[in-house]
Every structure is written in structure tokens, then in C-alpha cells.
Design a protein around this motif. Structure first.
Motif: not given
Lengths: 429, 176
Positions: A126-127, A130, A133, A192-193, B62, B131-132, B135-136
């Protein structure tokens, strides 16, 4: 045994990546395939870079080991493995040993999420972007550690330059990436990432993001294309290892196997950032011209290209086999080159089989686009003179960063006003 | 995919973090301390992953491991390591340190065990996001009109960072 075979076969009917499916056997297979393919690509890049640079400078390049120097990378690898592994006096042994491993780990780990096709990735996170990077930014740690632990002046200066450079260009790079992530949210409302998701968004919107909101996508792509050369410490941004000033920069004191790890990491990092650029802007595994040249006939024509490419390479091999000197001493080399051509031709023929063709088409397009970037890297090295350090910082902070910020605002604006403006236009016209 | 060997990975990451944390304060060589800190931060990112927060884990890597720690190392490398190795430590504050650590640990335990109106502050099952769509989900917690509840604190935190940046510029530049 039967259960094991069933376990292996259970994945084949799934349309997910092995990581998302949770099939440990196929995950292992994919990791080994990616690792092996990457190593072969690095070896090929080593030969190609020397050959192409040589031809750009009207030289022949490696010609001695194997036909047209084809075995030169293998000879180099053997030489490097046999060399003495030197630890400089008063160097910090632990940090000195860890540095190349960190660089290699960071460079290889990112390939977990690289999408060679809709199902051809180790896993889909999902990331995704990110993660790529983040992990690739860890390689700068290895560079800094190598420079500091060498207990020598040139490596230290090289490491300082490299950390300053990589941290500066990461900012511009990140801004360009964020503009693409904004674009992924356009049709569905949720961005989406995930690397696979980004390519699927381009497929759904019917355009590669490099052409989206012309010229905004192109500007983002340009920013990334400049920043990625700086991130990988390649010419014209190769100040951390500027030969004329710093001998070899951060890896001056390394020799033998550890040096070859740095070499491996540099090339796989180049492939990694190129595959980010391909995924984000150039449609990943999608074939070119999906809108202009669509329909079953064109699909078939494009699906034949991978096989034809291999046949073309095989033809080049045979052409050069005929042109080899007719001297008894060259007999082995001539046979070897012909054999290489036969192998390439057989691969090409195998790729024509419809079942294989459907499976490897996306891998081919992805690799072809990445290969284009690899050629660009060599081309840059052959043509551009090295930047001065203040110029480098000026490009990073005063040109790319403001461009990236403006691009972000403009992309957001364009995405926000796209639908209302279209509606208004349809009413007016 | 369901997680495997959860306790093993938790104890592994927690132990790595603790060892890294202890090494940060016990190493005399500042570069070694920084490297130990990076180890601890990476292990922390792993713990975030175990808490079903991949986005936070990615940002942790990061920002902290990749960004801030590189700047740390950058500064440390400019100091003369030989002199600091020979120098005696002058910040001997064992007593205050112990008291502060004990107070903080006590606070954690107190918060964990306290019940208000019969309910513990920490519910048994934790709130997990898929999990999927992690981010959202975080984005909607921050920015959504109806479910977004952390917008203000998020913006305040970024304002704090802006103040720090301005402060750094003011302190380093005599005339602006």
C-alpha cells in the motif's frame, strides 16, 4: 509431496502478486528471479557502458576477452574477487565492513515492489512508492559510513559531498513524486501509493502521466529525471567520486570484493530509480500507443515485438560472426559468438509461443523502458561535463525545488478545476 | 495475509531497539552512537509495521533514518572525533537521569493501568485499519470533513517545524 505441488499450483490461478497471495514458494522464486535478473543486468550494463562510451569517443573499447569483449565483465569480476581486501590503518573496521553491505541491501531491497507487470512483482504494498524512496534513501548512510570509516581525506570529502547532494535532491524528487500521486486520484477520488496501483491509474485514465495536463506531467518528469541522476551520484552530478579531484571519492580505500559491492549497488540503484520513473510517468508495463494504435490487430503486432527484438539481437550476433577474422586463433571466439546468437534466437522463438507471449509481454515493455533510461545515463556520462559544487546546490535548491513546489500547486489546481471547466466548456460550446 | 510469528518479531524488534538505545548513550564515539540510533529507529519502524501502520513505518524510515540521521552524521563527521574520545565526560548526571527515567516509566505504567469510569484508557483490542487502505485511512483521519479529527494538531505540529526553520535561519545568518 502432493500437498506441496498443490500449494505451488494454487498460485497459478490467482491474479495477485505472490506477496499479496501469501504464497511463500512463489515469493522465493520471484525474489531469486529478480536478484538473478538484476545481477545479469548489472553485468550487461558494465559491458554496454564501456562499449558505448568507447564508441562515443571513437574508440573500440574492450575487444580482447571474448568476441567484442563480451566476457570482459566476467574477467573483471574474477579479478575483483581475487584481489586483496585491504583495511586501511586506523580505520574503523566494523563500520568499514558494514558500509558496502548497507549500500547493497538498500539497493536490492527496493526491488520488492517494482512492478514488472500487473502480477509480476514480489509484492504490492500500500505504501509502495514511499517504501522505494525510503529504502533507497538509506543508501546514503552507507556512503557516509564508508567515507568516514576509511580514515582518509578523499573519502571523507566525498562522503560529505554525497550526503549534502543526496539530501538536497531528495526534496525535489519527493515533490515531483507527490504531483504524480495527486494525479492518481483524479478519476476515482482516492489516490494510491502502490506501484501497481499507479500504473493501473494510468491505464484507467488512458494516458501516461508524462502527458497528463501537458506540460505539467512533463515538467514533473524532467525534475525527477534530473534529481535521479544526482541521487545515484552519476555524471554530470558525480562530485562524490570526482576522479580529477578526489581520486575515487567515498570508495577510494576499498578494494576487491567490497569495492565490487559498491559497484553493484551503484548500478542496481540506477535501475531502481529508472524503474520508479518508468512506473510513475511512462506507464510501467503498458505498451506504447494504447489509444492511437488500438484493436486486436495492433495488440497482436505489439505482442510480437519482444520476440522480434531477440531475433534482431541474434541477427546482429550472426552478422558479426561472419565478420570475425578468419584466423585459426579466432576460431573459439567465432564459435562462441555464433552460440550466443543461437541462444538469443531460441529465446526469441520461445517468446513467440502464445502462452509465453502473454505472460512476458509486460515484463518486456517495462525492461525496455528501463533500458532506455540506462542508455540515457551512459549518454549523459559521455556528453556532459561535471558540475561545480556550488552549481550543483544552485540547481537543486534554487531551480528544481521552486519548480517542484509550483508544479505541485498547479497540478492540484488542474486536477481540481478539470471537471468544472469541462462542464462549463460543454455548456458554452 | 495473516501475520506469522508475531511474538518472536515483537521481542526481536523490541530487543534491537533497547540494545540500540543503550548503545546510543554508552558509546564514546559519536558516530557509533548515531549508527546505534539508526538501528533503534529502524527497529521502531518495524514495530509500526506490526501495529498495522505501514504508512507511519515508511515515513519513519524516510524521515528519521534516511533524512535526519544523515544530517546528524554530517554534523558529527565535522567534529574532531579524536579529541572527543580523549575528553572526560562532563555531564555526569546519573541521579537526575535515573529519577527522570523512573518517573517516565512510572507514568507509562500509571497510564496503562488507570481506569476512568470503570474503563481502561487502553481498550483490549486496538483500532486497526486495513493494510490495503492504510494510507487512505490516515488521510481521511486528517483531512476528511466528517471523520477528520486531527487536522488542527497536524497543522500546529507543522507550524512548530516552520518556527524551528525560521529560528535556525535567524541564528545562523547575522544579517538577513
Amino acid at each position: 509431496m502432493h500437498a506441496f505441488i498443490d500449494y505451488i499450483q494454487s498460485y497459478l490461478s490467482s491474479d495477485k502478486t505472490p506477496g499479496a497471495d501469501g504464497n511463500i514458494f512463489w515469493v522465493t522464486v520471484y525474489i531469486l528471479l529478480v536478484f538473478g535478473g538484476l545481477s545479469v543486468a548489472v553485468i550487461a550494463m558494465n559491458w554496454l557502458e564501456r562499449k558505448i562510451l568507447a564508441h562515443m569517443q571513437v574508440r573500440l573499447g574492450p575487444m580482447r576477452v571474448g568476441p567484442h569483449g563480451l566476457l570482459q565483465p566476467i574477467a573483471d569480476a574474477i579479478k575483483l574477487l581475487l584481489k586483496e581486501d585491504i583495511l586501511p590503518a586506523e580505520a574503523d573496521a566494523l563500520v568499514f565492513w558494514m558500509a558496502p553491505m548497507i549500500v547493497v541491501l538498500a539497493a536490492f531491497t527496493v526491488f520488492i515492489v517494482v512492478p514488472f507487470g500487473p502480477t509480476h512483482a514480489v509484492t504490492d504494498m500500500n505504501i509502495g512508492i514511499l517504501f522505494m524512496l525510503g529504502v533507497s534513501s538509506l543508501s546514503v548512510l552507507g556512503v557516509v559510513m564508508a567515507g568516514w570509516a576509511s580514515n582518509s581525506h578523499y573519502p571523507l570529502i566525498g562522503a560529505l559531498r554525497s550526503s549534502a547532494q543526496m539530501v538536497s535532491y531528495e526534496v525535489a524528487m519527493g515533490l515531483a513524486v507527490v504531483s504524480v500521486i495527486l494525479m492518481t486520484s483524479l478519476q476515482t477520488g482516492t489516490g494510491t501509493l502502490s506501484m501497481i496501483g499507479i500504473v493501473q491509474a494510468q491505464q484507467a485514465q488512458g494516458t501516461w502521466f508524462v502527458f497528463k495536463f501537458f506540460p505539467l506531467g512533463l515538467i514533473g518528469f524532467f525534475i525527477f529525471a534530473v534529481a535521479m541522476v544526482a541521487e545515484t551520484n552519476r555524471a554530470p552530478f558525480d562530485l562524490p567520486e570526482a576522479e580529477s579531484e578526489l581520486t575515487a571519492g567515498f570508495h577510494t580505500e576499498y578494494s576487491g570484493f567490497r569495492w565490487s559491492l559498491f559497484f553493484l549497488a551503484e548500478y542496481s540503484a540506477m535501475i531502481a530509480v529508472s524503474s520508479i520513473a518508468v512506473t510513475l510517468w511512462l506507464g510501467g508495463w503498458l505498451r506504447p500507443f494504447p489509444n492511437l494504435l488500438h484493436g486486436a490487430t495492433w495488440d497482436l503486432a505489439f505482442s510480437l515485438i519482444p520476440g522480434l527484438t531477440f531475433l534482431f539481437f541474434a541477427a546482429i550476433c550472426f552478422f558479426n560472426t561472419v565478420r570475425m577474422p578468419k584466423h585459426p586463433l579466432f576460431k573459439v571466439q567465432t564459435i562462441g559468438l555464433a552460440g550466443f546468437g543461437v541462444v538469443l534466437g531460441l529465446i526469441g522463438l520461445a517468446v513467440f509461443i502464445p502462452m509465453v507471449r502473454d505472460r512476458v509481454g509486460d515484463i518486456f515493455w517495462f525492461s525496455a523502458k528501463v533500458a532506455g533510461f540506462m542508455y540515457l545515463y551512459i549518454w549523459y556520462r559521455g556528453t556532459f561535463p561535471r558540475y561545480r559544487f556550488d552549481q550543483l546546490m544552485k540547481v537543486g535548491w534554487k531551480i528544481l525545488l521552486p519548480m517542484g513546489l509550483a508544479l505541485l500547486v498547479l497540478t492540484a489546481g488542474a486536477g481540481f478545476f478539470e471537471a468544472p471547466v469541462k462542464e462549463w466548456l460543454s455548456k458554452v460550446l | 495475509m495473516t501475520p506469522v510469528a508475531t511474538p518472536f518479531f515483537f521481542y526481536l524488534l523490541a530487543a534491537t531497539m533497547l540494545v540500540g538505545g543503550v548503545m546510543v548513550i554508552t558509546r564514546k564515539n559519536a558516530v557509533h552512537s548515531a549508527l546505534a540510533l539508526i538501528t533503534a529507529l529502524l527497529a521502531q519502524a518495524g514495530l509500526y509495521l506490526m501495529l498495522y501502520a505501514p504508512f507511519v513505518a515508511g515515513v519513519q524510515i524516510i524521515l528519521y533514518a534516511g533524512g535526519i540521521m544523515v544530517l546528524f552524521l554530517f554534523v558529527i563527521m565535522l567534529i574532531s572525533i579524536e579529541r572527543t574520545m580523549k575528553e572526560r565526560q562532563f555531564n555526569k548526571q546519573w541521579l537526575i537521569g535515573m529519577v527522570a527515567a523512573a518517573a517516565l516509566g512510572g507514568l507509562f505504567i500509571a497510564v496503562y493501568t488507570t481506569t476512568t469510569k470503570g474503563a481502561a484508557l487502553f481498550p483490549e483490542g486496538r483500532l486497526t485499519y486495513g493494510e490495503s487502505t492504510n494510507t487512505q485511512d490516515i488521510a481521511s483521519l486528517l483531512f476528511d470533513r466528517s471523520t477528520g479529527m486531527y487536522m488542527f494538531s497536524f497543522e500546529i505540529a507543522s507550524l512548530l517545524l516552520l518556527v524551528a526553520i525560521i529560528g535556525a535561519v535567524v541564528m545562523s545568518k547575522k544579517r538577513i
